[in-house]
Design an enzyme around this catalytic site. Sequence first.
Site, PDB file in Angstrom:
ATOM      1  N   TYR A  25       0.836  -1.203   0.000  1.00 43.34           N
ATOM      2  CA  TYR A  25       0.000   0.000   0.000  1.00 43.34           C
ATOM      3  C   TYR A  25       0.870   1.252   0.000  1.00 43.34           C
ATOM      4  O   TYR A  25       0.608   2.213  -0.742  1.00 43.34           O
ATOM      5  CB  TYR A  25      -0.906  -0.009   1.228  1.00 43.34           C
ATOM      6  CG  TYR A  25      -1.641   1.291   1.476  1.00 43.34           C
ATOM      7  CD1 TYR A  25      -2.747   1.642   0.700  1.00 43.34           C
ATOM      8  CD2 TYR A  25      -1.230   2.161   2.481  1.00 43.34           C
ATOM      9  CE1 TYR A  25      -3.420   2.842   0.930  1.00 43.34           C
ATOM     10  CE2 TYR A  25      -1.901   3.351   2.712  1.00 43.34           C
ATOM     11  CZ  TYR A  25      -2.991   3.690   1.938  1.00 43.34           C
ATOM     12  OH  TYR A  25      -3.643   4.871   2.160  1.00 43.34           O
ATOM     13  N   SER A 107      -4.660  12.031   8.510  1.00 48.15           N
ATOM     14  CA  SER A 107      -5.524  11.747   7.367  1.00 48.15           C
ATOM     15  C   SER A 107      -6.960  11.475   7.793  1.00 48.15           C
ATOM     16  O   SER A 107      -7.209  10.912   8.867  1.00 48.15           O
ATOM     17  CB  SER A 107      -4.981  10.526   6.613  1.00 48.15           C
ATOM     18  OG  SER A 107      -5.898  10.079   5.630  1.00 48.15           O
ATOM     19  N   GLN A 128      -6.159  16.581   7.623  1.00 47.73           N
ATOM     20  CA  GLN A 128      -6.375  16.489   6.174  1.00 47.73           C
ATOM     21  C   GLN A 128      -7.797  16.021   5.906  1.00 47.73           C
ATOM     22  O   GLN A 128      -8.255  15.024   6.460  1.00 47.73           O
ATOM     23  CB  GLN A 128      -5.366  15.518   5.551  1.00 47.73           C
ATOM     24  CG  GLN A 128      -5.575  15.258   4.069  1.00 47.73           C
ATOM     25  CD  GLN A 128      -6.477  14.047   3.812  1.00 47.73           C
ATOM     26  OE1 GLN A 128      -6.581  13.147   4.641  1.00 47.73           O
ATOM     27  NE2 GLN A 128      -7.133  14.029   2.665  1.00 47.73           N
ATOM     28  N   ARG A 165      -4.600   1.136  -8.113  1.00 48.36           N
ATOM     29  CA  ARG A 165      -3.300   0.631  -7.667  1.00 48.36           C
ATOM     30  C   ARG A 165      -3.390  -0.893  -7.681  1.00 48.36           C
ATOM     31  O   ARG A 165      -4.065  -1.506  -6.850  1.00 48.36           O
ATOM     32  CB  ARG A 165      -2.983   1.171  -6.273  1.00 48.36           C
ATOM     33  CG  ARG A 165      -3.005   2.707  -6.247  1.00 48.36           C
ATOM     34  CD  ARG A 165      -3.517   3.273  -4.940  1.00 48.36           C
ATOM     35  NE  ARG A 165      -3.918   4.680  -5.098  1.00 48.36           N
ATOM     36  CZ  ARG A 165      -4.479   5.391  -4.134  1.00 48.36           C
ATOM     37  NH1 ARG A 165      -4.697   4.863  -2.955  1.00 48.36           N
ATOM     38  NH2 ARG A 165      -4.823   6.635  -4.363  1.00 48.36           N
ATOM     39  N   LYS A 252      -3.912  20.758  -1.149  1.00 46.13           N
ATOM     40  CA  LYS A 252      -2.921  19.751  -1.544  1.00 46.13           C
ATOM     41  C   LYS A 252      -3.362  19.035  -2.824  1.00 46.13           C
ATOM     42  O   LYS A 252      -4.521  18.631  -2.944  1.00 46.13           O
ATOM     43  CB  LYS A 252      -2.738  18.729  -0.414  1.00 46.13           C
ATOM     44  CG  LYS A 252      -1.742  17.611  -0.693  1.00 46.13           C
ATOM     45  CD  LYS A 252      -1.562  16.758   0.561  1.00 46.13           C
ATOM     46  CE  LYS A 252      -0.600  15.600   0.301  1.00 46.13           C
ATOM     47  NZ  LYS A 252      -1.212  14.539  -0.514  1.00 46.13           N
ATOM     48  N   ARG A 279       0.114   8.108  -6.909  1.00 49.88           N
ATOM     49  CA  ARG A 279      -0.939   7.119  -6.661  1.00 49.88           C
ATOM     50  C   ARG A 279      -2.251   7.456  -7.355  1.00 49.88           C
ATOM     51  O   ARG A 279      -3.227   6.717  -7.212  1.00 49.88           O
ATOM     52  CB  ARG A 279      -1.177   7.003  -5.152  1.00 49.88           C
ATOM     53  CG  ARG A 279       0.027   6.437  -4.416  1.00 49.88           C
ATOM     54  CD  ARG A 279      -0.090   6.586  -2.916  1.00 49.88           C
ATOM     55  NE  ARG A 279      -1.221   5.864  -2.353  1.00 49.88           N
ATOM     56  CZ  ARG A 279      -1.242   4.555  -2.139  1.00 49.88           C
ATOM     57  NH1 ARG A 279      -0.207   3.807  -2.484  1.00 49.88           N
ATOM     58  NH2 ARG A 279      -2.294   3.985  -1.594  1.00 49.88           N
TER      59      ARG A 279
END
Length: 387
Positions: A25, A107, A128, A165, A252, A279
């Site tokens: 990950y 996060s 975030q 991913r 961001k 990503r």
Amino acid sequence: MPVITNIEDLKRIYKRRAPRMFYDYAESGSWTEQTFRENCSDFDQLYLRQRVAVDMSGRSTASQMIGQDVAMPVALAPVGLTGMQCADGEIKAARAAEKFGVPFTLSTMSINSIEDVAEATSKPFWFQLYTMKDQDFVSRLIQRAKAANCSALVITLDLQILGQRHKDLKNGLSAPPKLTPSTIANLMTKWSWGLQMLGAKRRNFGNIVGHVEGVSDAANLGAWTAEQFDPSLDWGKIAKIKEEWGGPVILKGILDAEDAKMALSVGADAIVVSNHGGRQLDGAMSSIKALPSILDAVGDQVEVHLDSGIRSGQDVLKALAMGAKGTYIGRAFVYGLGAMGEAGVTKALEVIHKELDVSMALCGRRRVEELDKDILLIPEGFEGRWQ
């Protein structure tokens, strides 16, 4: 205790200790992983100018990011699932950052909740925010961050839809891990990780589970999350979130000069040049190559930070010399966390700080505010020549 001299040393230990799905990950990008690779390799194209017979005494890496004093202009980036890399990972990373004197960013997709981290630390951290379709949930997240005394809101703009991913799909990434035959076989080799996780405060997404109607465990969390990222996010919505927050806002995921101008127009306090660590949009330009055009577009009207690809203090030095006022590390601190817990995050910060300090001195500079392009050898056409 192994001798740790660089971030790569921490990465090797991390790979041995972390379950494969969580290592993959962190250590992967979307699609072909071109952007993921070039985020790092493009730093290698920038050379440093060695200077001698310069007074190198009295050096300092101290600076400010969005008006906050920092020991060096490096923040811990928001990383989802950090609490799966190591038990209580967000708490340990936040503590290490606080003691070192750099910002920590929690996060939305963290394992430890906003309240968990606030309870375990004594100084404000950054939060975030991913914008979700559930506007009530987003508003409550913002209020929770305010109640926790978070000092800045970092709004991530480049995950309206999820980039594919491959490794995450093949590993069946989840928190906590789903017990399939392959997962069980891998976890049996990671017994120290498993023992620590038994005592973890949480093992699922602490900001979401229990805070959304109908989401009480991992089984229904996955379906909710897959549907929640807001593809309709636009600058008008960003302006409303900024107004609702009422404090410093960092945007961001800026990779284009036109978007940088739009971020300026909605009153961002800082923007982060970032491609989400490679990503999201594979084939996008690396952050360090995108930085110059964004600086040209906004000048000193807004603070410009850089994220994606930083693995050393020399990378930090190059980003600052190119004009960034701050930088972020994600994978670099995750390697340390997965390798050695809180001590590993501290070690990652120490490594980067030493590399920044020594390299800055050998380039003839004593303070980070003195850094400029004069310490670099930039290849012609570094940003690229496009039709």
